[in-house]
Enzyme design. Structure first.
Site, PDB file in Angstrom:
ATOM      1  CB  ILE A   1       0.177  12.189  70.335  1.00  0.00           C
ATOM      2  CG1 ILE A   1      -0.644  13.173  70.380  1.00  0.00           C
ATOM      3  CG2 ILE A   1       0.954  11.886  68.904  1.00  0.00           C
ATOM      4  CD1 ILE A   1      -1.827  13.271  69.234  1.00  0.00           C
TER       5      ILE A   1
ATOM      6  CD  GLU B   1     -11.935  13.713  58.197  1.00  0.00           C
ATOM      7  OE1 GLU B   1     -12.783  14.401  57.280  1.00  0.00           O
ATOM      8  OE2 GLU B   1     -12.462  12.926  59.005  1.00  0.00           O
TER       9      GLU B   1
END
Lengths: 770, 328, 169
Positions: free
Chosen positions: A662, A737
């Site tokens: 991340i 997404e």
């Protein structure tokens, strides 16, 4: 994709199977996977101050002299032709400058279709635009009215009289299914998958479920309506657009209007939400045509109704899933068949049947999907295309199977989690789906769940908990490029025609560049959102961060080379090759001997240079053909269902994600949550109402298309494994997404746990629960 | 929107004097401006009555007089309303959003028009309400939100107001002023069922202005009242079904009961039949259910809204059972 | 009668059809107020009219004559810095694309005042009782007129809580 392309991709895959992994992109893992200073932290978005003050300028807000406002008149039939068109009253109305119809519209070529091989094409459909009297969908634009105020244009549009001769139109899904077609390919995958005799294995399975799941038409409904401010200046077309496809729109408009590529300029620094919708549709094209015809700048802001008539949504789907398992819950067979709508003029695949091919290690597969060709507006990609409806079907089916076996749904997934690609056998680049499950289960308190449905209650409210997997493939687009400029103060400026629609593009690439070049954050600026900047592909497929990161990384390698050359012999770096230096402390230094170093400022000053610029490019993404690269997630939901009204109140959502590393914990959290909330909307309420009698969309307002409101959205917890993907730039796969996938199934599974009712149709409106 | 003039009325008499053909009174604009913009309504002149004096005061009889220009938010938050007519506060707060409630006036809310999708689609759909005789595309189309009671072949639309459901339950009276003078109409008689003329939605005459609403003094069943709205999302959505209920008991028997339903008809539906059936009985779940079933005996569901019958039964039963429980 | 916008007097519109929103955006170039739906269904156009939050898309500009309009551009005050809530939105990442943001912020500022007054909401347990207890549900219900499609809801609520806590000191 054609048979030929299937064969080519298949061939490349076969060859890459023999190529050592180290030769491919990511062969040497990105050093920034571990060497992180700014990356991985909580950075507030750099455009935050402009956005909260309302000074970030969107497409409809670009001031312009002599501006005309455009309003569209839409067809009211689905198929046929215009037989009478009276524009005289509109033309005579106050303030009207032009009424454009097929009679006076300039000649325009058909939009070039979006394609994986052509990054300069943005067409969502391939129909001619305003070139004849022919009508192909209900809502097609038949006239464009330009007036000097918005009020006058709107009024004049009501004065245009159109009479149609209707032809029989194909608008009914059930009827269309009978003549559905079966495409060769879905995106870059072969459509039909038949492996290991699924029919036989299903018949012999100890446990099996076989059910049909449906998802409705859905629309993106970004809060910013599609808009463009358009002007022709000296034969050049300038479009201030709201787009997630800057270069593709520029390239397409050049094709459509017969211009040289460099004569179209598209600017789109801020996009007010996209989710797949903010591509090129008819409004930019018609706006540009009308601006040319009128000789004045034009602003087109779509009304919500116009948006629904011109910008396609996600097709409805009907998916049959059959799962067979042995007594231990091991999957013996996975069957996934289904239908979606994709008119022949439509470009975008809703490839829901790809979902089940990577998640679970089934022994056999029988997978294929079919398309229904209808006389409708082209469908398009919407957040998590394919996997969003696909996970609803597969993951509800997994829950049903777990219930049939009497096994904990997480345990069922654990027994079937794939260790390599279940279809091709390709190794995962990285995959830790069950680690995500463990994180999420602990956070929501999965042990509080009672396996027997309908056994927890609080007054009239039945309480339940459910889970589901989410998944989305990794994509990196080739050809995306970025320029790094080092200035005399030693600051770095990154530029790329990339997109910002809330993902924090500039924020994250600023962190990346700072770490890549060994600079403090405040020495880096990032400029994006304009076609005059180095080429970038679209913001889609959750690919932008990886593509841009690869480009910046490539540029940094060039930068090292050029800096060494520039430094010459009179430098502590003399004699070193680019491969022997690294960026640190605002300059370059020897890897071997860190004492040998020189700053950017010093190198530039000695060379009497004000700045140094290099451009790097994201190369061919061969890694995705060699490795199975998919992000996964475990979504958990706790909710209540009213026994009286059937209303659902979601009390908690937890998403645990396995997406590589991340990069910015703050913006990543937001992006995951945002995806999950779109999934929540899909689960609870979202449905585009298409009247099949007329092919007309009836839910054209945000009062009728129910996206979640604040009160629908509970506290959401987002967790991640943060395990690097060694094959991905920065060790990170895309996160835009995947958040949406799996959520609807988790909600539906929680509803089953609460009530014992298995609802296989979305949305889960109360009438389906009482 | 066709071009129109705008004038702000100085007082009620001025407003009424300015009424004429093509003139529309403008309240908060939350519905009319939208309808004008979508070309569903036309006006050559708007007379803004939203700035007329608006107060909420006690009537001589102990009821409440509410001027038509009072904003929904102000009405909901008024201490007397909250204390004496909690059902009205609840209904108002169930409607729309805080922004819209700050704008919408009491008079405008009463006159808001249906949310039928086909009514709204001026260009592409047939609607007898918009264009008498054109046909009704809702009857066989999307009609989940539509009427189960009092509809006609011509029209199956519902009235979307939450406030009006509470007003119907409260026996509110509407005060009108027009060229022929002043008159009062019970809210229950103010809205029209569609019958053969769905374009006629109220008994309002040409040029007549709603000047205020009067609430009778609160009975026991009113001070113990509740509004429950059932919808497709938890807030900011129109009702599928809503229930305004109030209950008074003595010795375990119903002495007074008031029930009004929203989302079921072209007008707020006062369930008198159910009320009559319940008075004098113990408010058991079965008794309440039987009573509301009697009310819904005439319900005629459409292709997409049969669920509303059961939903109305259960919601009414839940509301009254809760009230009975709270009072027991 | 003029309209006061962020303290400055502007002349009334020459066309009665012009909404307050279009007056702000197209005529005054105050584009911080956003057009999301233009039909009262999203809240992006929220401004403060005489201190109350309203939808500028359904307000005719003429209706604002003689009134005081405050927009996102007028929140920061004279010092030109950020309003407490604007800062909290950045800290809590209560935004993504930024398009609904000005409406959320204007709405929340007025909401804080409604809470201070003790106005009830639909989730207030007893509307007849005194001022409601401020809970997340109260904030969420009161903010439900402002849609966000990017899904910044959690951050928005946290930012509002920060502001309420700060101003309660």
């Amino acid at each position: 994709m054609s048979k030929l392309q299937n064969a080519i991709i298949g061939g490349v895959r076969a060859v890459l199977g023999q190529v050592p992994a180290a030769w491919l992109p990511g062969g040497t893992p990105d050093p920034l996977i571990d060497k992180r200073v700014a990356l991985g932290g909580q950075q507030s978005r750099v455009d935050g101050p402009d956005k909260v003050r309302g000074v970030a300028r969107f497409a409809a807000e670009v001031p312009m002299e002599d501006l005309l406002y455009a309003t569209f008149v839409h067809s009211t039939i689905a198929r046929g032709r215009i037989v009478e068109l009276d524009t005289s009253a509109a033309e005579a109305a106050p303030g009207v400058q032009l009424v454009m119809t097929h009679r006076n519209a300039p000649k325009m070529s058909v939009p070039p279709a979006i394609g994986i091989t052509n990054l300069k094409a943005a067409g969502n459909h391939t129909l001619p635009i305003m070139q004849s009297s022919e009508i192909r969908w209900n809502g097609q634009v038949v006239a464009v009215v330009l007036a000097d105020t918005r009020e006058k244009a709107d009024h004049a549009a009501t004065l245009v009289r159109v009479r149609y001769e209707a032809s029989p139109a194909r608008t009914r899904f059930e009827v269309g299914k009978r003549s559905a077609y079966t495409p060769e390919s879905l995106l870059v995958e072969r459509n039909r998958l038949d492996k290991g005799d699924a029919g036989k294995k299903l018949a012999e399975a100890a446990f099996k479920i076989d059910a049909v799941y449906t998802t409705p038409w859905e629309n993106h409904n970004p809060i910013e309506p599609h808009a463009a401010t358009i002007v022709w200046r000296d034969g050049k077309l300038i479009v201030h657009d709201a787009t997630q496809m800057i270069n593709a729109t520029a390239g397409s408009l050049a094709k459509i209007f017969g211009l040289k590529a460099e004569d179209v300029h598209v600017s789109s620094p801020y996009v007010g939400g996209g989710f797949g919708a903010k591509g090129m549709w008819d409004h930019q094209i018609l706006g540009a045509a009308a601006a040319r015809l009128s000789g004045r700048p034009v602003r087109i802001t779509l009304s919500r109704a116009s948006m629904h008539r011109l910008v396609g949504g996600r097709t409805r789907t009907e998916q049959r899933v059959a799962l067979g398992a042995d007594a231990d819950g091991k999957l013996k067979a996975l069957l996934h068949h289904g239908y979606g709508v994709k008119p022949l003029h439509s470009v975008c695949d809703e490839a829901f049947s790809l979902t089940g091919r990577s998640l679970y290690a089934s022994e056999s597969f029988d997978v294929v999907q079919h398309y229904v060709d209808l006389d409708l507006l082209a469908n398009s990609f919407m957040r998590g295309p394919g996997e969003t409806p696909g996970t609803f079907a597969i993951e509800c089916a997994m829950d049903e199977l777990a219930h049939a076996i009497g096994m904990d749904p997480i345990e069922l997934r654990r027994r079937n989690a794939s260790t390599r690609d279940p279809v091709s056998g390709a190794p995962h680049s990285q995959n830790a789906m069950m680690a995500a499950y463990d994180l999420g289960a602990a956070r929501i308190g999965w042990d509080r769940r009672t396996p027997e449905p309908g056994t927890r209650r609080d007054g009239e409210w039945l309480i339940g908990m459910g889970c589901a997997s989410g998944t989305f493939p990794f994509t990196r687009m080739p050809g995306s490029s970025a320029r790094i400029t080092i200035d005399a103060e030693g600051h770095a400026h990154v530029a790329s025609a990339a997109h910002e629609m809330g993902m924090g593009t500039a924020t994250v690439q600023r962190q990346h560049t700072a770490d890549r070049l060994g600079l403090p954050l405040d020495h880096v600026t990032v400029t994006i959102g304009d076609s005059s900047l180095p080429f970038a592909s679209f913001a889609g497929g959750s690919s932008q961060t990886a593509s841009l990161a690869a480009a910046i990384s490539a540029a940094s390698r060039k930068l090292a080379t050029e800096l060494i050359q520039l430094a010459g012999n009179d430098t502590p770096l003399a004699g070193l090759k680019a491969s022997e230096v690294e960026f640190a402390d605002g300059g370059l230094r020897s890897v071997e001997n860190p004492a040998r170093q020189e700053s950017f400022v010093s190198i530039l000053r000695r060379a009497s240079r004000r700045e140094l610029s290099v451009i790097g490019e994201s190369g061919a993404p061969l890694e995705i053909l060699k490795f199975s690269m998919h992000s996964t997630s475990a979504i958990f939901c706790e909710l209540r269902v009213s026994e009286v009204t059937g209303e659902i109140r979601v009390d908690r959502l937890v998403g645990a994600f396995d997406c590589g590393r991340i990069l910015n914990t703050k913006t990543a959290t937001s992006q995951f949550k945002g995806g999950m909330i779109m999934g929540l909307g899909m689960a609870l309420a979202e449905e585009t109402l298409l009247d099949e009698r007329t092919g007309r969309i009836m839910s054209t307002s945000l009062a009728d298309y129910h996206v979640p409101v604040h009160l629908d959205v509970p506290d959401i917890d987002v967790l991640w494994t943060d395990i690097a993907d060694p094959r991905a730039p920065l060790g990170a796969r895309g996160i835009g997404e995947i958040g949406t996938t799996g959520v609807a199934a988790a909600v539906a599974n929680a509803v089953f746990n609460a009530t014992g009712k298995r609802v296989r149709e979305l949305p889960l409106t109360l009438d389906r629960l009482i | 929107m066709m071009p129109f003039g705008y004038v702000r009325a100085t007082d009620r008499a001025d407003a009424v004097a300015r009424a004429g053909s093509g003139t529309r009174f403008l309240g908060g604009g939350t519905n009319l401006v939208d309808l004008l913009r979508q070309n569903m309504e036309q006006a050559s002149n708007l007379v803004d009555v939203s700035r007329l004096d608006g107060s909420i005061r006690e009537s001589h009889g102990g009821g409440l007089l509410i001027d038509a220009s009072v904003r929904n938010a102000a009405l909901a938050a008024h201490p007397l309303v909250r204390r004496r007519y909690p059902v009205l506060t609840r209904a108002l707060l169930a409607g729309a959003s805080a922004q819209i409630r700050n704008m919408a006036t009491v008079g405008g809310n009463i006159l808001q028009r249906t949310r039928c999708l086909y009514f709204y689609d001026v260009d592409g759909a047939r609607c007898n309400k918009r264009q008498p005789g054109a046909g009704c595309d809702a009857r066989e189309g999307f009609n989940r939100y539509h009427a189960i009671l009092g509809a006609s072949d011509q029209c199956v639309a519902t009235h979307p107001s939450d406030m009006c459901v509470a007003l119907a339950m409260l026996d509110a009276v509407i005060h009108l002023s027009g060229p022929d003078g002043e008159r009062s109409v019970p809210l229950a008689d103010f809205h029209a069922l569609p019958n053969a003329t769905p374009q006629v939605e109220t008994v309002l005459k040409q040029g007549e202005l709603i000047t205020g609403v009067e609430l009778p003094p609160p009975s026991d069943a009113v001070t113990h009242s509740e509004y429950r709205k059932v919808r497709d999302r938890s807030s900011y959505a129109f009702a599928l079904i809503s229930v305004a209920g109030g209950l008074a008991l003595a010795d375990g028997r119903v002495t007074e009961v008031r029930i009004a339903l929203g989302g079921v008809a072209a007008k707020p539906w006062r369930a008198r039949r159910a009320e009559t059936a319940l008075v004098g009985r113990a408010p058991s779940r079965d008794a309440i259910l039987a009573a509301i079933r009697e009310e819904l005996v005439d319900a005629r569901p459409l292709s997409g809204n049969a669920f509303k019958i059961g939903l109305a039964e259960r919601t009414v039963t839940a509301v009254l059972t809760d009230l009975a429980g709270a009072r027991a | 009668m003029p309209i006061r916008v962020n303290g400055a007097e502007v002349p009334p519109p020459d066309d009665a059809r012009i909404s307050l929103l279009d007056l702000l955006r197209e005529h005054l170039h105050l584009t911080g107020t956003k057009k999301g739906c233009d039909q009262g269904a999203c809240g992006a156009c929220t401004v403060l009219l005489d201190g109350n939050r309203v939808l500028s898309c359904l307000t005719l500009a003429a209706q604002a004559e003689g009134s005081d309009v405050r927009t996102i551009e007028g929140l920061a005050g004279d010092r030109g810095g950020l309003h407490l809530l604007q800062q909290a939105f950045i800290e809590r990442d209560g935004l993504q694309c930024g398009y609904c943001t000005p409406g959320q912020i204007c709405s929340a500022i007025a909401m804080a005042e409604e809470l201070r007054r003790g106005d009830p909401s639909y989730v207030t347990l007893d509307v007849a009782a005194g001022p409601p207890v401020v809970t997340r549900a109260e904030i969420r219900e009161r903010m439900s007129g402002n849609l966000c499609r990017c899904g910044a809801h959690n951050g928005i609520v946290e930012a509002i809580e920060d502001m309420l806590a700060e101003t309660a000191r």
